[in-house]
Structures are given as C-alpha cells and as structure tokens.
Design an enzyme around this catalytic site. Structure first.
Site, short mmCIF file in Angstrom:
data_model
loop_
_atom_site.label_atom_id
_atom_site.label_comp_id
_atom_site.label_asym_id
_atom_site.label_seq_id
_atom_site.Cartn_x
_atom_site.Cartn_y
_atom_site.Cartn_z
N HIS A 280 -5.03 16.37 4.51
CA HIS A 280 -4.12 15.50 4.27
C HIS A 280 -2.52 15.00 4.94
O HIS A 280 -1.63 14.50 4.51
CB HIS A 280 -4.50 14.57 2.80
CG HIS A 280 -2.82 15.96 2.06
ND1 HIS A 280 -2.79 14.93 0.20
CD2 HIS A 280 -2.78 16.84 2.03
CE1 HIS A 280 -1.81 16.24 0.05
NE2 HIS A 280 -2.31 17.14 0.32
N ASP B 148 1.08 5.41 1.87
CA ASP B 148 0.57 7.16 0.94
C ASP B 148 1.33 6.61 -0.18
O ASP B 148 3.06 5.80 -0.49
CB ASP B 148 1.16 7.40 1.33
CG ASP B 148 0.84 9.25 0.59
OD1 ASP B 148 1.06 9.03 -0.92
OD2 ASP B 148 0.79 10.20 0.92
N GLU C 182 -3.80 8.35 -2.10
CA GLU C 182 -3.41 9.07 -2.83
C GLU C 182 -2.94 8.62 -3.82
O GLU C 182 -2.34 9.52 -5.09
CB GLU C 182 -1.66 9.89 -1.95
CG GLU C 182 -2.21 10.48 -0.69
CD GLU C 182 -3.11 12.00 -0.48
OE1 GLU C 182 -2.38 12.21 -1.82
OE2 GLU C 182 -3.40 12.93 0.01
N ASP D 14 5.47 6.55 3.63
CA ASP D 14 4.82 8.14 3.31
C ASP D 14 6.21 9.21 3.04
O ASP D 14 6.96 8.31 4.04
CB ASP D 14 3.96 8.48 4.13
CG ASP D 14 3.20 9.44 3.08
OD1 ASP D 14 3.65 10.63 2.77
OD2 ASP D 14 2.16 9.79 4.20
N ASP E 119 2.03 8.20 -2.74
CA ASP E 119 3.86 8.78 -3.16
C ASP E 119 4.95 8.61 -2.09
O ASP E 119 5.74 8.87 -2.43
CB ASP E 119 3.79 10.24 -2.45
CG ASP E 119 3.72 10.90 -1.18
OD1 ASP E 119 3.81 10.22 -0.41
OD2 ASP E 119 2.58 11.67 -0.62
N1 ARG Z 1 3.83 18.70 4.58
C1 ARG Z 1 3.03 19.08 2.94
C2 ARG Z 1 1.63 19.28 3.65
O1 ARG Z 1 1.47 19.85 5.09
C3 ARG Z 1 2.83 17.91 1.83
C4 ARG Z 1 1.88 16.76 2.99
C5 ARG Z 1 1.47 15.78 1.57
N2 ARG Z 1 0.59 14.37 2.23
C6 ARG Z 1 0.41 13.82 1.70
N3 ARG Z 1 -1.00 13.30 2.15
N4 ARG Z 1 0.14 13.61 0.38
O2 ARG Z 1 0.63 20.31 2.75
MN MN Z 2 0.65 10.66 3.37
MN MN Z 3 2.82 11.66 1.45
#
Ligand code: ARG
Ligand code: MN
Ligand code: MN
Length: 314
Positions: free
Chosen positions: A136, A227, A272, A119, A229
C-alpha cells in the site's frame, strides 16, 4: 448520470487487520442513500470476493505479492467494465494497494486520464526503496512509465504495465514522505502540494494550480484516489497510518467541490478506513461518515445548496 459502487474488502497491502471492513462501514454510514439523493442512478455492485492464496512468500521485501497482484487484477477488470458501461466508478477499500487495479482498469477505458492523489503519503516506493515492504506504500510506482526500469518483475503483477506519465499526477496533503520517495518526486518533477504548501498558499490556490497543471493542455478524465489519512487524525482516527497535521474538514470538502466543478471526475477510490483501529464506535462512525462526505461532495453535493430547475420551484 449513473454511479457504480464497488467494495474491495482487502487488507494484504499492509499489516493491520480490519481495513477489509472499510466497504461495510462506509455503506453503513449511508453512502448509497446519499448518492441516490443527489439524483444519481446508483448501481451497487456489492463487494468483490478475493481468493485466499495458501503460499505467498515475500519477494525481496515485498509482502504478499501474489495475493495483492491477483486482487488488483480482479479489481482492474471490474473497474474497466464499470467505466466502459458509462458509470462514474466508486471503489471502496480496502488498503491503498488497490489503486493499482482501480486506476489501471480506468486507464484501459480512458488512456488519457489524469490522477489526483490525496494522501498523507506519496505511496510511490519501489520494492527497493520501501522501508516496510507493504504494497500500500507502493501503488504509484506500478503506474508510472518513468519508473519502468526501476521496477523488478514482481510475482502476481505480470498482467499490468505502467500507463501513466509523471506529469499527469498531482499529490495533495503530503506530510510523511520517505527519503526514496522524496528523491523520486524531485527527479521525476512530479507536481505535489504538501501540507506546508497548503499552509502557504491556501487550499483555493492549491486547487487552482493543481487543476491547471493537469487540465490546461487538454480536458481529460480525472481519477481521484483519496486516502482517508489525508485528513487530520482528529477527523479520521480509524485508519492504519495516521499522521498529525492533516487536512481540515473544510479543506477536504473544498478540494472535492473543486474536482466536481471540473465536470471531469470519472472514478474515485476511497481507501484506508479501518474500523478496527477506531478507539470507540464514535471514532469509527466519524471516519466512515467523513468518507461518505468526501464521495458525495466529489459527486456534486454542495454546501451552498442546489435545486433542480427554476421552473419547478413553487
Ligand atoms: N511510506 C510508508 C510505506 O511505504 C507508509 C505508506 C502508507 N500508505 C498508505 N496507503 N496508508 O510503508
Ligand atoms: Mn495511501
Ligand atoms: Mn496514506
């Protein structure tokens, strides 16, 4: 060798609509056919249908706590059943809050599992440290025994208890970590490999150290929570929280090949993928097809090629 595929069309762990269409576009990119061609017997359990809760007020800053809690409770029993039936479990998200259900259900059957979290984000915020209130960004905090005292009683989550030690978790691909998260990574001594670490060591060494950290003391089942991303946005544009400077295609595939080579992979989350956020159809298809490649490679598709047995060759 059998694989259970389950879609989890769920988006309430974050703000952006469309991630509930992830399972559909990943299937449309040919997932089931690819896994069948790897000689698995594939059991497609379709998609879960999540109930819509009328009234779900934020708790502290946490958004949709009861909706996310109920969805994960349902997913947790499905994951537990699939693993209990002897399948390798593949969960198609949906947003990453779903890892709470997927990993906890897996852990019900395999209490000694370890977790590889690939991730851009650490997703270890607690309701107190979260800058967004989105669940998330918090799933790991629900899992860790060491954070038990730091987690309030969030409505919707009374069904689950922390089940994972921080030493049984490794992160790969981090490059957008919130201050509260960085503090937790450091104080809990969690093993992580940021993109900078991949730059320094190379993905080969990273995987060697990561797998050694998890498996040297004993061999146990692996849960891979991936993930999309984690990849560079040029490869995976259709996602909600893209961050520049991510994994290359080859780093991602090497990583999954190495996980396959352990022979210990027991469950995968692929989360995601958000088709609504792709600039065009090509961007969506590229992201979904990358998701299929990650899953296929984790389950044994090789770049070097393979054959069934020497004797059956012409
Ligand atoms: N750290 C940020 C939050 O707590 C972004 C988290 C993104 N998580 C993900 N699963 N894409 O909101
Ligand atoms: Mn994530
Ligand atoms: Mn992420």
């Amino acid at each position: 060798q059998s694989v259970a595929v389950l879609g989890a069309p769920f988006s309430r762990g974050q703000k952006r609509g469309g991630v509930e269409l992830g399972p559909k576009v990943i299937r449309d990119a040919g997932l089931i056919e690819r896994l069948s061609s790897l000689d698995y017997s594939v059991h497609d359990f379709g998609d879960l249908s999540f109930h819509h809760l009328e009234k779900d007020e934020p708790y502290m800053d946490v958004k949709f706590p009861r909706t996310v809690g109920a969805a994960n409770k349902m997913l947790s029993s499905a994951a537990s059943r699939a693993v209990g039936a002897g399948h390798t479990f593949v969960m198609l998200g949906g947003d990453h809050s779903l890892a709470i259900g997927s990993v906890s259900g897996h852990a019900q059957q395999c209490p000694d599992l370890c977790l590889i979290w690939v991730d851009a984000h650490a997703d270890i915020n607690t309701p107190m440290t979260s800058p967004s209130g989105n669940l998330h960004g918090q799933p790991v905090a629900f899992m860790l025994k060491e954070l038990q005292g730091k987690m309030p009683d969030i409505p919707g989550f009374s069904w689950t208890k922390p089940f994972l030690s921080s030493r049984d978790l490794v992160y790969i691909g981090l490059r957008d970590v919130d201050p509260g998260e960085h503090h937790l990574l450091k104080t809990l001594g969690i093993q992580y490999f940021s993109m900078r670490d991949i730059d320094r060591l190379g993905i080969q060494r990273v995987m060697e150290v990561a797998l050694d950290h998890l498996l040297a003391r004993k061999q146990r089942p692996i849960h891979l929570s991936f993930d999309i991303d984690a990849f560079d946005p040029s490869l995976a544009p259709a996602t909600g929280t893209a961050v520049n400077g991510g994994l290359t295609y080859r780093e991602g595939i090497y990583l999954t090949e190495e996980i396959h080579n352990t022979g210990l992979l027991s469950a995968i989350d692929l989360v995601e993928v958000n088709p609504v956020l792709g600039a065009n159809q090509d961007a969506v298809e590229a992201t979904a097809s990358l998701a299929v490649d990650v899953i296929a490679s984790s389950l044994g598709q090789t770049r070097e090629g393979a054959h069934a047995s020497i004797d059956s060759m012409p």
